[in-house]
Design a protein around this motif. Structure first.
Motif, PDB file in Angstrom:
ATOM      1  N   PRO A 116     -23.974  19.288  17.126  1.00  0.00           N
ATOM      2  CA  PRO A 116     -25.373  19.705  17.326  1.00  0.00           C
ATOM      3  C   PRO A 116     -25.547  20.815  18.354  1.00  0.00           C
ATOM      4  CG  PRO A 116     -24.965  17.536  18.290  1.00  0.00           C
ATOM      5  CD  PRO A 116     -23.769  17.868  17.464  1.00  0.00           C
ATOM      6  N   ARG A 117     -24.541  21.085  19.161  1.00  0.00           N
ATOM      7  CA  ARG A 117     -24.630  22.167  20.151  1.00  0.00           C
ATOM      8  C   ARG A 117     -24.355  23.534  19.544  1.00  0.00           C
ATOM      9  NH1 ARG A 117     -20.292  19.928  24.285  1.00  0.00           N
ATOM     10  NH2 ARG A 117     -19.374  19.300  22.290  1.00  0.00           N
ATOM     11  N   VAL A 118     -23.888  23.569  18.287  1.00  0.00           N
ATOM     12  CA  VAL A 118     -23.382  24.801  17.678  1.00  0.00           C
ATOM     13  C   VAL A 118     -24.372  25.407  16.696  1.00  0.00           C
ATOM     14  CG1 VAL A 118     -21.553  25.776  16.219  1.00  0.00           C
ATOM     15  CG2 VAL A 118     -20.994  24.065  17.955  1.00  0.00           C
ATOM     16  N   THR A 119     -24.539  26.723  16.793  1.00  0.00           N
ATOM     17  CA  THR A 119     -25.280  27.511  15.808  1.00  0.00           C
ATOM     18  C   THR A 119     -24.374  28.632  15.337  1.00  0.00           C
ATOM     19  OG1 THR A 119     -27.403  27.078  16.866  1.00  0.00           O
ATOM     20  CG2 THR A 119     -27.298  28.962  15.373  1.00  0.00           C
ATOM     21  N   VAL A 120     -24.244  28.796  14.027  1.00  0.00           N
ATOM     22  CA  VAL A 120     -23.447  29.883  13.465  1.00  0.00           C
ATOM     23  C   VAL A 120     -24.390  30.921  12.871  1.00  0.00           C
ATOM     24  CG1 VAL A 120     -21.691  30.555  11.781  1.00  0.00           C
ATOM     25  CG2 VAL A 120     -21.511  28.350  12.961  1.00  0.00           C
ATOM     26  N   ARG A 121     -24.228  32.165  13.318  1.00  0.00           N
ATOM     27  CA  ARG A 121     -25.037  33.263  12.814  1.00  0.00           C
ATOM     28  C   ARG A 121     -24.124  34.254  12.097  1.00  0.00           C
ATOM     29  NH1 ARG A 121     -28.986  35.033  17.740  1.00  0.00           N
ATOM     30  NH2 ARG A 121     -29.407  36.726  16.253  1.00  0.00           N
ATOM     31  N   GLN A 122     -24.401  34.503  10.827  1.00  0.00           N
ATOM     32  CA  GLN A 122     -23.625  35.484  10.072  1.00  0.00           C
ATOM     33  C   GLN A 122     -24.206  36.860  10.373  1.00  0.00           C
ATOM     34  OE1 GLN A 122     -23.044  34.355   5.946  1.00  0.00           O
ATOM     35  NE2 GLN A 122     -22.608  32.249   6.507  1.00  0.00           N
ATOM     36  N   GLU A 123     -23.751  37.407  11.496  1.00  0.00           N
ATOM     37  CA  GLU A 123     -24.359  38.614  12.039  1.00  0.00           C
ATOM     38  C   GLU A 123     -23.338  39.334  12.925  1.00  0.00           C
ATOM     39  OE1 GLU A 123     -28.451  39.713  14.550  1.00  0.00           O
ATOM     40  OE2 GLU A 123     -28.051  37.664  13.875  1.00  0.00           O
ATOM     41  N   ASP A 124     -23.514  40.631  13.058  1.00  0.00           N
ATOM     42  CA  ASP A 124     -22.687  41.437  13.942  1.00  0.00           C
ATOM     43  C   ASP A 124     -22.943  40.999  15.383  1.00  0.00           C
ATOM     44  OD1 ASP A 124     -21.581  43.414  15.556  1.00  0.00           O
ATOM     45  OD2 ASP A 124     -22.141  45.047  14.207  1.00  0.00           O
ATOM     46  N   VAL A 125     -21.879  40.615  16.102  1.00  0.00           N
ATOM     47  CA  VAL A 125     -22.065  40.125  17.467  1.00  0.00           C
ATOM     48  C   VAL A 125     -22.661  41.209  18.359  1.00  0.00           C
ATOM     49  CG1 VAL A 125     -19.724  40.733  18.264  1.00  0.00           C
ATOM     50  CG2 VAL A 125     -20.973  38.857  19.349  1.00  0.00           C
ATOM     51  N   GLY A 126     -22.395  42.474  18.061  1.00  0.00           N
ATOM     52  CA  GLY A 126     -22.985  43.555  18.841  1.00  0.00           C
ATOM     53  C   GLY A 126     -24.498  43.547  18.767  1.00  0.00           C
ATOM     54  N   MET A 127     -25.033  43.211  17.602  1.00  0.00           N
ATOM     55  CA  MET A 127     -26.487  43.131  17.443  1.00  0.00           C
ATOM     56  C   MET A 127     -27.046  41.956  18.229  1.00  0.00           C
ATOM     57  SD  MET A 127     -26.972  44.080  13.406  1.00  0.00           S
ATOM     58  CE  MET A 127     -28.750  43.993  13.563  1.00  0.00           C
ATOM     59  N   VAL A 128     -26.318  40.858  18.241  1.00  0.00           N
ATOM     60  CA  VAL A 128     -26.764  39.684  19.002  1.00  0.00           C
ATOM     61  C   VAL A 128     -26.767  40.006  20.494  1.00  0.00           C
ATOM     62  CG1 VAL A 128     -26.344  37.255  19.502  1.00  0.00           C
ATOM     63  CG2 VAL A 128     -25.851  38.150  17.222  1.00  0.00           C
ATOM     64  N   ILE A 129     -25.738  40.695  20.956  1.00  0.00           N
ATOM     65  CA  ILE A 129     -25.647  41.062  22.374  1.00  0.00           C
ATOM     66  C   ILE A 129     -26.812  41.962  22.766  1.00  0.00           C
ATOM     67  CG2 ILE A 129     -24.314  42.440  24.027  1.00  0.00           C
ATOM     68  CD1 ILE A 129     -21.772  41.321  22.661  1.00  0.00           C
TER      69      ILE A 129
END
Length: 222
Positions: A116-129
């Motif tokens: 439950p602590r985990v979220t997976v985002r199918q996304e470029d990590v640079g955009m998340v940063i």
């Protein structure tokens, strides 16, 4: 000796085939002729997480961003070290890697994607940063072979001066940034320091038992 069996393949945006291979209980993710990761060699990927969590010891409700799902070794090590109040977001650009994690490699992941602590985002990590300033206590990068990009040309921006500046802004005060690499890179160390980080270089071994290929992890503190 058992033969390698191809379980899946996908073409990257740079036109190179990424494929999942299996031989008995051993898994390998290949990019062209290069092996990116192997299920028998998890030591340095685990160290990427344990070094970050050690640097944050005592900090409550840690928010961690992991760039690159891989075979889940970094994620599992992070979850083992973090408390129940932590939140871990994994940014993985390739949908196939997430599908393999929930399918053929489910035994390797051991259910950690359902934590439950985990979220997976199918996304470029640079955009998340770049999405928000002072959002993360820790940012962990294992999206390529290191600062010299192999899997995707777009990854180079993560290690550039501008990319490191974005990471600095994304971290909370006292936050930690750890980066995995297959080799040392003195120029990257200099860029980290120029961006304002306090940097420690930590040599590691692929199997975590003082044997196997030598890898490098940077631990950079804001």
């Amino acid at each position: 000796m058992l033969p390698w069996v191809r379980l899946g393949a996908v073409e990257t945006e740079d036109g190179v085939e990424l494929r999942l291979m299996r031989r008995g209980t051993e898994f390998s993710i290949m990019l062209g002729a290069n092996e990116l990761m192997n299920s028998r060699l998890s030591g340095s990927e685990e160290a990427l997480a344990t070094l970050a969590t050690a640097a944050l010891a005592g900090r409550p409700q840690v928010k961690m961003l992991i760039g690159g799902l891989g075979m889940g070794f970094t994620l599992r090590a992070a979850l083992k070290a973090l408390d129940d109040g932590a939140r871990v977001t994994v940014a993985e650009l390739m949908p196939a890697v997430v599908e393999w994690a929930r399918g053929p490699m489910a035994e390797v992941f051991g259910g950690c994607l359902d934590d439950p602590r985990v979220t997976v985002r199918q996304e470029d990590v640079g955009m998340v940063i770049r999405a928000a300033a002072r959002s993360w206590d820790a940012i962990l990068l294992d999206v390529d072979n290191g600062p010299e990009g192999l899997t995707r040309q777009g990854n180079d921006a993560l290690y550039s001066a501008a990319g490191l500046g974005a990471t600095w802004q994304a971290l909370r005060p006292g936050g930690v940034f750890t980066v995995w690499s297959s080799t040392p890179d003195p120029a990257f160390t200099r860029r980290l320091k120029k961006a304002g980080f306090t940097v420690t270089e930590v040599p590691t071994r692929a199997n975590g038992k003082k044997r196997g290929a030598r890898h490098m992890i940077w631990v950079a503190r804001k």
